[in-house]
Design an enzyme around this catalytic site. Structure first.
Site, PDB file in Angstrom:
ATOM      1  N   SER A 141       7.910   0.790   6.071  1.00 50.31           N
ATOM      2  CA  SER A 141       6.849   0.553   7.051  1.00 50.31           C
ATOM      3  C   SER A 141       6.757  -0.939   7.329  1.00 50.31           C
ATOM      4  O   SER A 141       7.013  -1.761   6.442  1.00 50.31           O
ATOM      5  CB  SER A 141       5.492   1.042   6.517  1.00 50.31           C
ATOM      6  OG  SER A 141       4.436   0.668   7.383  1.00 50.31           O
ATOM      7  N   TYR A 155      -1.327   1.220   0.529  1.00 50.10           N
ATOM      8  CA  TYR A 155      -0.198   1.732   1.305  1.00 50.10           C
ATOM      9  C   TYR A 155       0.802   0.616   1.578  1.00 50.10           C
ATOM     10  O   TYR A 155       2.018   0.793   1.420  1.00 50.10           O
ATOM     11  CB  TYR A 155      -0.707   2.330   2.617  1.00 50.10           C
ATOM     12  CG  TYR A 155       0.357   2.966   3.485  1.00 50.10           C
ATOM     13  CD1 TYR A 155       0.672   4.311   3.356  1.00 50.10           C
ATOM     14  CD2 TYR A 155       1.033   2.209   4.439  1.00 50.10           C
ATOM     15  CE1 TYR A 155       1.644   4.900   4.154  1.00 50.10           C
ATOM     16  CE2 TYR A 155       2.009   2.784   5.240  1.00 50.10           C
ATOM     17  CZ  TYR A 155       2.312   4.130   5.097  1.00 50.10           C
ATOM     18  OH  TYR A 155       3.283   4.698   5.886  1.00 50.10           O
TER      19      TYR A 155
END
Length: 281
Positions: A141, A155
């Site tokens: 990501s 995250y």
């Protein structure tokens, strides 16, 4: 002729979003796919739509080693080899400041986002090294590259771990002609954002389309990212077109992490000129 003709692949987190679309496009490109996930009804519908000769669904929790081993065993039993693994399974992580992070939520997120990737690589590595070929793709990501690109700092930290673990394993397996790379999506319109805010998966996935308008303004390319953007990047890394690419993080974000957006920056400069009484050049 498809770019993945003859390739035997495994895709985790395949019941919705990026994973499901990747399975569909892999099959279109000639691959045979073992699709895995926890939501059996959705997985069976994917298997039925594509046909069992092209897609085999295996119910599996990517954080559970016994399940991971079982999905590889199922792939070998049906097709005899594994050419590509896409470690796509993921999910949300606790939001809020560091002082509010629940330990059980932290541990669960690290299992979903990092342990699952480690387990996939652990069980793919011996098979691919023995074959002398293979491609492992991990879903990273942009949040793992820059702070502030996720609603959850946990995250972001987990995805940073995925990106770096990818490189570490690439240095080992590359010596056996096995490639390990990651894809770092930017703002892709899927249900993960709604999941992060607490909506259950079945409802969260339905909000993906509604998010596109707002996400179109987050990067220079004036549209939201879509699941096809990531699935097509995975096709490239799974294919023989990328046989000299190893230990690389392929950022697919429309330019999001490239820097400040041009037009808002220029508007800020114009406002400062006006405030200082300076004529425009």
């Amino acid at each position: 002729m498809g770019r993945l003709d003859g390739k035997i692949t495994i895709v985790t987190g395949a019941t919705s979003g990026i994973g499901r679309r990747t399975v569909e496009l892999f099959v279109q490109e000639g691959a045979r796919v073992v699709a895995t996930g926890r939501r059996e009804e959705l997985g069976r519908s994917l298997e039925a739509a594509l046909g069992k000769d092209k897609c085999l669904f295996v119910t599996a929790d990517a954080t559970n080693e016994a399940d991971v081993k079982r999905m590889f065993d199922a792939c070998l039993a049906k097709w005899g080899r594994v050419d590509c693994l896409f470690n796509n399974a993921g999910g949300p992580a606790p939001v809020g400041g560091i002082e509010t992070v629940p330990v059980d939520g932290f541990d669960a997120a690290m299992a979903t986002l990092v342990r699952s990737v480690m387990l996939g690589m652990k069980h793919a590595a011996p098979l691919m090294m023995k074959q002398g070929s293979g491609s492992i793709i991990n879903n990273g990501s942009v949040a793992g590259r820059r702070a502030g690109y996720s609603t959850s700092m946990i995250y972001s930290a987990a995805k940073a771990a995925v990106n770096h673990l990818t490189v570490c394993v690439a240095m080992q397996l590359g010596e056996k002609n096995v490639r390990v790379n990651s894809i770092s999506p930017g703002g892709i319109a899927t249900g993960i954002f709604a999941k992060a805010l607490g909506l259950p998966p079945d409802k969260a996935d339905s909000y993906a389309e509604a998010m596109k308008a707002g996400m179109a303004k987050a990067q220079p390319i004036p549209r939201a990212g879509i699941v096809d953007d990531i699935a097509k990047a995975a096709i490239f890394l799974a294919s023989d077109d990328s046989t000299f690419i190893n230990g690389h993080d392929l950022v697919v974000d429309g330019g999001m992490v490239g820097g400040r957006l041009w037009t808002p920056h220029q508007e800020g400069v114009k406002a400062m000129r006006q405030a200082f009484g300076v004529d425009e050049v």
